[in-house]
Design an enzyme around this catalytic site. Structure first.
Site: not given
Length: 309
Positions: A125, A147
């Site tokens: 990210e 995740e």
């Protein structure tokens, strides 16, 4: 800054090295998030800097994602928040990393991420918040947003940037299933722009900046359109109905799956800053669900018992 060094060359290009002291691998900790805010401010204000290259000082790779021990403590604190003031403060904390990446992305200078080794979760990210991404094509390169496999969801822009790079249909398998990305897949998705050997990567990054590399993300430029269109199209209707049905019938069904779908569905219809706020809200709700605490604790327990490599 304790976790980043910044060296500005005579050409005005800053080399920003991410290297957490005392760690074998870079992670996203509270201290790293604070440093990112200072880094973005420095890049924006320092007139010597025409652009920056973000890289890792670790042989292990770029960044392995969140510091899960810190995240476990955060989950406990945020889950105990009850009053409106406590909830607002907890949501602000949960969205801090997302905000710091956005500060970098909008600092007004071209940013290149040179990615070697591991770039997972919050590490990827962070790279997605740069304007150009070059992967070092070596054994050990690992890219992904895993995740959901921990009952969590990307919370630092992962759902919104991958969505805007690749479109809804292409992005969802990597968000919902935590699917790893091969180099060719990452190139097709727009997650990386080029892949090359280590000896050429930094020269290419410098060249890209020197030749006037862009200082804004595609979604911040006038005329941007979501690849493949939004959810209120034939393709969108065909995508979300089956995706929702599949999650309902999935043995792994949890808050993360539903919240990822909601973040993508809602975020696809608004500008980036609103999409990031939507993602942060669902990220916060996911962390407050009991399943997140259980699965993070189980992951930490398994790794604590694992024999050293």
């Amino acid at each position: 800054m304790d976790n980043f060094t910044l060296d500005v060359g005579a050409d005005g290009i800053a080399i920003v090295t991410f290297d957490m002291p005392g760690r074998s691998m870079n992670m996203i900790s509270h201290a790293v998030q604070r440093d990112l805010g200072a880094l973005a401010d420095t890049i924006r204000r320092d007139r010597r800097i025409i652009g920056a290259i973000l890289c890792s000082g670790k042989p292990s790779g770029f960044c392995a994602g969140a510091d899960l021990k810190e995240l476990q403590a955060d989950i406990g604190r945020w889950g105990a928040a009850a009053t409106q003031d406590e909830l607002r403060e907890a949501l602000f904390e949960a969205s801090d990393f997302s905000g710091r990446i956005r500060d970098l992305e909008t600092a007004g200078k071209p940013l290149v991420a040179v990615i070697g080794g591991v770039a997972l979760g919050g590490g990827l990210e962070l790279a997605l918040g740069c304007h150009y991404r070059i992967a070092i094509d070596e054994d050990g390169l690992r890219l992904g947003l895993p995740e959901a496999t921990l009952g969590l969801m990307p919370g630092a822009g992962g759902t919104q940037r991958l969505l805007r790079l690749a479109g809804m249909s292409a992005a969802l398998p990597y968000l919902l299933d935590g699917k790893a990305m091969r180099v060719d897949e990452a190139l097709a998705l727009g997650v990386i722009d080029e892949s090359m050997e280590r000896g050429k990567a930094f020269d290419r990054a410098r060249q890209w900046i020197a030749e006037g590399g862009r200082n804004a993300a595609p979604w911040d430029e006038k005329g941007y359109r979501l690849p493949g269109g939004g959810p209120h199209t034939g393709a969108g209707y065909a995508l979300f109905g089956p995706a929702i049905a599949a999650r309902r019938g999935n043995e792994r069904q949890n808050d993360a799956d539903a919240n990822i779908l909601k973040a993508v569905y809602e975020g696809s219809q608004v500008p980036m800053d609103a999409g990031l706020r939507i993602e942060s809200r669902y990220f916060f709700n996911t962390l407050r669900a009991p399943a997140a605490a259980r699965r993070v604790a189980a992951f930490l327990s398994r790794n604590a018992k694992a024999p050293a490599a």
